[in-house]
Design a protein around this motif. Sequence first.
Motif, short mmCIF file in Angstrom:
data_model
loop_
_atom_site.label_atom_id
_atom_site.label_comp_id
_atom_site.label_asym_id
_atom_site.label_seq_id
_atom_site.Cartn_x
_atom_site.Cartn_y
_atom_site.Cartn_z
N GLY A 123 0.78 -1.23 0.00
CA GLY A 123 0.00 0.00 0.00
C GLY A 123 0.81 1.28 0.00
O GLY A 123 0.27 2.35 -0.18
N ARG A 124 2.12 1.19 0.23
CA ARG A 124 2.95 2.41 0.25
C ARG A 124 4.21 2.18 -0.56
O ARG A 124 4.76 1.08 -0.58
CB ARG A 124 3.35 2.77 1.68
N THR A 125 4.68 3.23 -1.22
CA THR A 125 5.91 3.11 -1.99
C THR A 125 7.10 3.21 -1.05
O THR A 125 6.99 3.63 0.10
CB THR A 125 6.01 4.24 -3.03
N LEU A 126 8.25 2.82 -1.57
CA LEU A 126 9.47 2.91 -0.77
C LEU A 126 9.80 4.37 -0.43
O LEU A 126 10.30 4.66 0.65
CB LEU A 126 10.64 2.25 -1.50
N ALA A 127 9.49 5.27 -1.34
CA ALA A 127 9.74 6.69 -1.07
C ALA A 127 8.88 7.17 0.10
O ALA A 127 9.36 7.93 0.95
CB ALA A 127 9.47 7.52 -2.32
N ASP A 128 7.62 6.74 0.16
CA ASP A 128 6.75 7.12 1.28
C ASP A 128 7.26 6.53 2.59
O ASP A 128 7.23 7.18 3.63
CB ASP A 128 5.32 6.63 1.04
N ARG A 129 7.73 5.29 2.53
CA ARG A 129 8.28 4.66 3.73
C ARG A 129 9.53 5.39 4.21
O ARG A 129 9.75 5.55 5.40
CB ARG A 129 8.63 3.21 3.46
N TRP A 130 10.36 5.85 3.28
CA TRP A 130 11.58 6.57 3.63
C TRP A 130 11.23 7.89 4.33
O TRP A 130 11.87 8.27 5.31
CB TRP A 130 12.43 6.81 2.39
N LYS A 131 10.22 8.58 3.82
CA LYS A 131 9.82 9.85 4.43
C LYS A 131 9.26 9.64 5.83
O LYS A 131 9.45 10.49 6.70
CB LYS A 131 8.75 10.53 3.56
N ALA A 132 8.56 8.53 6.06
CA ALA A 132 7.95 8.27 7.36
C ALA A 132 8.95 7.80 8.40
O ALA A 132 8.73 7.99 9.60
CB ALA A 132 6.84 7.24 7.21
N ALA A 133 10.05 7.19 7.97
CA ALA A 133 11.03 6.66 8.91
C ALA A 133 11.90 7.78 9.47
O ALA A 133 12.24 8.74 8.79
CB ALA A 133 11.91 5.62 8.23
N ARG A 134 12.26 7.64 10.76
CA ARG A 134 13.12 8.64 11.38
C ARG A 134 14.60 8.37 11.12
O ARG A 134 15.39 9.30 11.09
CB ARG A 134 12.86 8.67 12.89
N THR A 135 14.95 7.11 10.96
CA THR A 135 16.36 6.75 10.72
C THR A 135 16.42 5.71 9.61
O THR A 135 15.44 5.01 9.35
CB THR A 135 16.99 6.14 12.00
N SER A 157 17.95 2.88 9.68
CA SER A 157 17.76 1.53 10.24
C SER A 157 16.28 1.25 10.51
O SER A 157 15.81 0.13 10.32
CB SER A 157 18.57 1.36 11.52
N GLU A 158 15.53 2.27 10.92
CA GLU A 158 14.09 2.09 11.11
C GLU A 158 13.42 1.80 9.77
O GLU A 158 12.52 0.96 9.69
CB GLU A 158 13.48 3.34 11.75
N PHE A 159 13.85 2.50 8.72
CA PHE A 159 13.31 2.26 7.38
C PHE A 159 13.52 0.80 6.98
O PHE A 159 12.60 0.13 6.53
CB PHE A 159 13.98 3.20 6.37
N VAL A 160 14.74 0.31 7.14
CA VAL A 160 15.06 -1.07 6.74
C VAL A 160 14.26 -2.06 7.58
O VAL A 160 13.64 -3.00 7.05
CB VAL A 160 16.57 -1.33 6.86
N ASP A 161 14.23 -1.88 8.90
CA ASP A 161 13.54 -2.82 9.78
C ASP A 161 12.03 -2.88 9.49
O ASP A 161 11.46 -3.96 9.36
CB ASP A 161 13.74 -2.42 11.25
N ARG A 162 11.42 -1.72 9.38
CA ARG A 162 9.97 -1.70 9.17
C ARG A 162 9.61 -2.22 7.77
O ARG A 162 8.63 -2.94 7.60
CB ARG A 162 9.43 -0.30 9.37
N THR A 163 10.39 -1.84 6.75
CA THR A 163 10.10 -2.30 5.40
C THR A 163 10.27 -3.81 5.30
O THR A 163 9.44 -4.51 4.72
CB THR A 163 11.00 -1.58 4.38
N TRP A 164 11.36 -4.33 5.85
CA TRP A 164 11.61 -5.77 5.81
C TRP A 164 10.51 -6.53 6.55
O TRP A 164 10.02 -7.55 6.07
CB TRP A 164 12.98 -6.08 6.40
#
Length: 104
Positions: free
Chosen positions: A26-38, A40-47
């Motif tokens: 439901g979300r693009t990687l760009a949206d996930r990157w904007k929502a993550a604070r760090t 490592s949080e981006f990688v953990d939550r996306t994975w």
Amino acid sequence: MLKLVLKLAVAGAALAAVWAFVPFGGRTLADRWKAARTPSEFVDRTWAEMKGTPPAKAPPAARPPAQARQQPGRGGAPARPTEGHTEADRRALDRIVAEHLDGR
């Protein structure tokens, strides 16, 4: 050498398109990157979302301290403005609308 540069350019364009336009869950990687604070949080939550497991809960953000609310009109606080119309206002509006409609 030119073929290698062209292949790298095409691969980079494909990755950029996936990053910006292909939704995962439901979300693009760009949206996930904007929502993550760090990162490592981006990688953990996306994975975690791609595997199907719920991501680990992040600690809640600190809220600003609550402010006491005062009753309107009490304690020196002005009352909230409200919109009120009288019959005279309604008649004046009807007269203006009628004038504009007759002027067609």
